[in-house]
Design an enzyme around this catalytic site. Structure first.
Site, short mmCIF file in Angstrom:
data_model
loop_
_atom_site.label_atom_id
_atom_site.label_comp_id
_atom_site.label_asym_id
_atom_site.label_seq_id
_atom_site.Cartn_x
_atom_site.Cartn_y
_atom_site.Cartn_z
N CYS A 1 -4.38 -0.68 0.11
CA CYS A 1 -4.92 -1.89 0.73
C CYS A 1 -6.43 -1.69 0.88
O CYS A 1 -6.94 -0.57 0.75
CB CYS A 1 -4.24 -2.14 2.08
SG CYS A 1 -4.70 -0.95 3.36
N CYS B 1 -4.34 1.46 7.86
CA CYS B 1 -3.71 0.56 6.89
C CYS B 1 -3.57 -0.85 7.47
O CYS B 1 -3.18 -1.03 8.62
CB CYS B 1 -2.33 1.09 6.50
SG CYS B 1 -1.59 0.18 5.12
N HIS C 1 -8.82 4.92 -7.06
CA HIS C 1 -8.91 6.22 -7.72
C HIS C 1 -9.12 7.31 -6.69
O HIS C 1 -9.95 7.18 -5.79
CB HIS C 1 -10.04 6.20 -8.75
CG HIS C 1 -9.78 5.24 -9.86
ND1 HIS C 1 -10.04 3.88 -9.74
CD2 HIS C 1 -9.26 5.43 -11.08
CE1 HIS C 1 -9.69 3.29 -10.87
NE2 HIS C 1 -9.22 4.20 -11.71
N CYS D 1 -7.30 1.14 3.52
CA CYS D 1 -7.05 2.50 3.06
C CYS D 1 -8.00 2.88 1.93
O CYS D 1 -8.48 4.02 1.85
CB CYS D 1 -5.59 2.67 2.63
SG CYS D 1 -4.43 2.71 4.02
N CYS E 1 0.85 -1.19 0.00
CA CYS E 1 0.00 0.00 0.00
C CYS E 1 0.89 1.24 0.00
O CYS E 1 1.83 1.34 0.79
CB CYS E 1 -0.89 -0.03 1.25
SG CYS E 1 -2.01 1.36 1.41
#
Length: 102
Positions: free
Chosen positions: A58, A26, A37, A61, A18
């Protein structure tokens, strides 16, 4: 906004660390990493930013970026750092090229 969709960029996220790494959120699990995105311009169901404006995230996140985690603080600095790291990886691997760059 120009629509840029790239299967190679999307696939490049698979198995990656990540790049977002939000503290306390996370999960640091590369098996859950996808191309997430980033919010820019118009947002809504089915509306995404171009694949160039995306990061390796990840699942935890990614949920925070998309607003699915209550109280999650997603700072613009975190997103900018993650975008820079992701794009530099693409550049090193030849997935992103810049005319005249050495």
């Amino acid at each position: 906004m120009t629509r840029i969709v790239s299967k190679k960029l999307r696939d490049s996220a698979r198995g990656r660390d990540c790049t977002v790494r939000l503290p306390g959120i996370c999960n640091f699990n590369p098996e859950t990493t996808v191309l997430a995105h980033l919010p820019c311009g118009s947002r809504g169901v089915g509306m995404k930013s171009p694949d160039l404006i995306a990061v390796f995230a990840c699942s935890a996140c990614h949920d925070a970026i998309d607003g699915r985690v209550r109280g999650a603080e997603v700072g613009e600095g975190d997103l900018l750092r993650a975008l820079a790291e992701t794009q530099l990886i693409w550049f090193r691997e030849g997935l992103l090229t810049v005319k005249g760059a050495a």
